[in-house]
Write an enzyme that holds these catalytic residues in place. Sequence first.
Site, PDB file in Angstrom:
ATOM      1  N   THR A 322     -20.652  -4.354   2.416  1.00 43.34           N
ATOM      2  CA  THR A 322     -21.192  -4.489   1.060  1.00 43.34           C
ATOM      3  C   THR A 322     -21.200  -5.964   0.678  1.00 43.34           C
ATOM      4  OG1 THR A 322     -20.917  -3.840  -1.270  1.00 43.34           O
ATOM      5  CG2 THR A 322     -18.909  -4.105   0.019  1.00 43.34           C
ATOM      6  N   HIS A 374      -4.618   2.498   5.863  1.00 49.28           N
ATOM      7  CA  HIS A 374      -3.413   2.164   6.633  1.00 49.28           C
ATOM      8  C   HIS A 374      -2.904   3.356   7.445  1.00 49.28           C
ATOM      9  CE1 HIS A 374      -0.374  -0.424   7.918  1.00 49.28           C
ATOM     10  NE2 HIS A 374       0.093  -0.885   6.778  1.00 49.28           N
TER      11      HIS A 374
END
Length: 403
Positions: A322, A374
């Site tokens: 983006t 994560h």
Amino acid sequence: MSIEIKAPTFPESVADGTVATWHKQPGEACATDELIVDIETDKVVLEVVAPADGVIKEILKGEGDTVLSEEILAIFEAGAVASAAPAAAAPQADADSSATDAEKIGPAARKLIDENNLDATQIKGTGKNGGITKEDVQNFLNSRGSAPAAAAAAPKAAAAPVALNVPVGERVEKRVPMTRLRATIAKRLVEAQQNAAMLTTYNEVNMKPVMELRKQYKDLFEKTHNGTRLGFMSFFVKAATEALKRFPAVNASIDGNDMVYHGYQDIGVAVSTERGLMVPVLRDTDSMSLADVEATIADFGKRGRDGKLGMDDMQGGTFTITNGGVFGSLMSTPILNPPQTAILGMHKIQERPMAVNGQVVILPMMYLALSYDHRMIDGKEAVQFLVTIKDLLEDPARLLLEV
């Protein structure tokens, strides 16, 4: 001959749609393949066109109504001629005039008039032949401010005159329902934050090598590739592709308790449109040239602005890029695009003083941000992935040599 106008066949991932806009009203002439209505789904806006020359006889689903796959929207009369506005007959009788005015009010406008108990004769129509559109009704409501509620309550409550002292037109508020696309975007963004252990790591890249390379070859590139312009995004796509091959976890996704590693690179490129953020996907970017990437992104941008992006354009994707820099963003934290496990954020190129070999040098720098899940990606991998992109961009020859 009467023909049923039906909603398109929705993919399995789309349960239903909403009638967004009727571009044609009953009695109005339609040509073959002319756009008559937009159906908004969770992902894209689908267009329904006229099956033949003729007119819409009756609209069965008004703007804002929910429709299922292949549900009947309207009845179409093939070969019929558009009805003329009976202007000369209007003075004959009040009843005739009322009937004509009723025909000039679209389904969405009529629904809004009924919901707010409005007098249609007080609303000025800006549609064809003086017809009243949904926007006309909305503008009428906005112009009145809070006065209608006070006026309606006056005959029923003695306290109504107090409300009449409120100045009309000041501190006006406008309440607009979320579109299906905007509601879906909001839902997915919240889910991404709630369901993922999202972290962001930052770095910065010296854009001077890419800018000099682009300046040197942009004219020849455009001439060689039939007008395709050489931008920055293709360099980032190719750098990300190489980095994804080196760090497969960043190119993976989570499916329940399974980690799915993709043996290909399908990179989504976020495109801002009037209807909201869309993420069309570049397929197999490892086999795409810089020109292929630039041409495809330009096509995505044009079709996104025109509302022409289809379901197939936005399905899948293993990684997303983006670019907030086109709007002036200096630094931001991009949000994951589930089920992907990482997203790269580009930002504004800004000249800054940098220390190079003990000397202060002014360089065009860009902050990069990598948000990652994560649960799937360790911090070490995320940092090394971002450093790989930085190294490839600061020495573009490495993209060709794959080193």
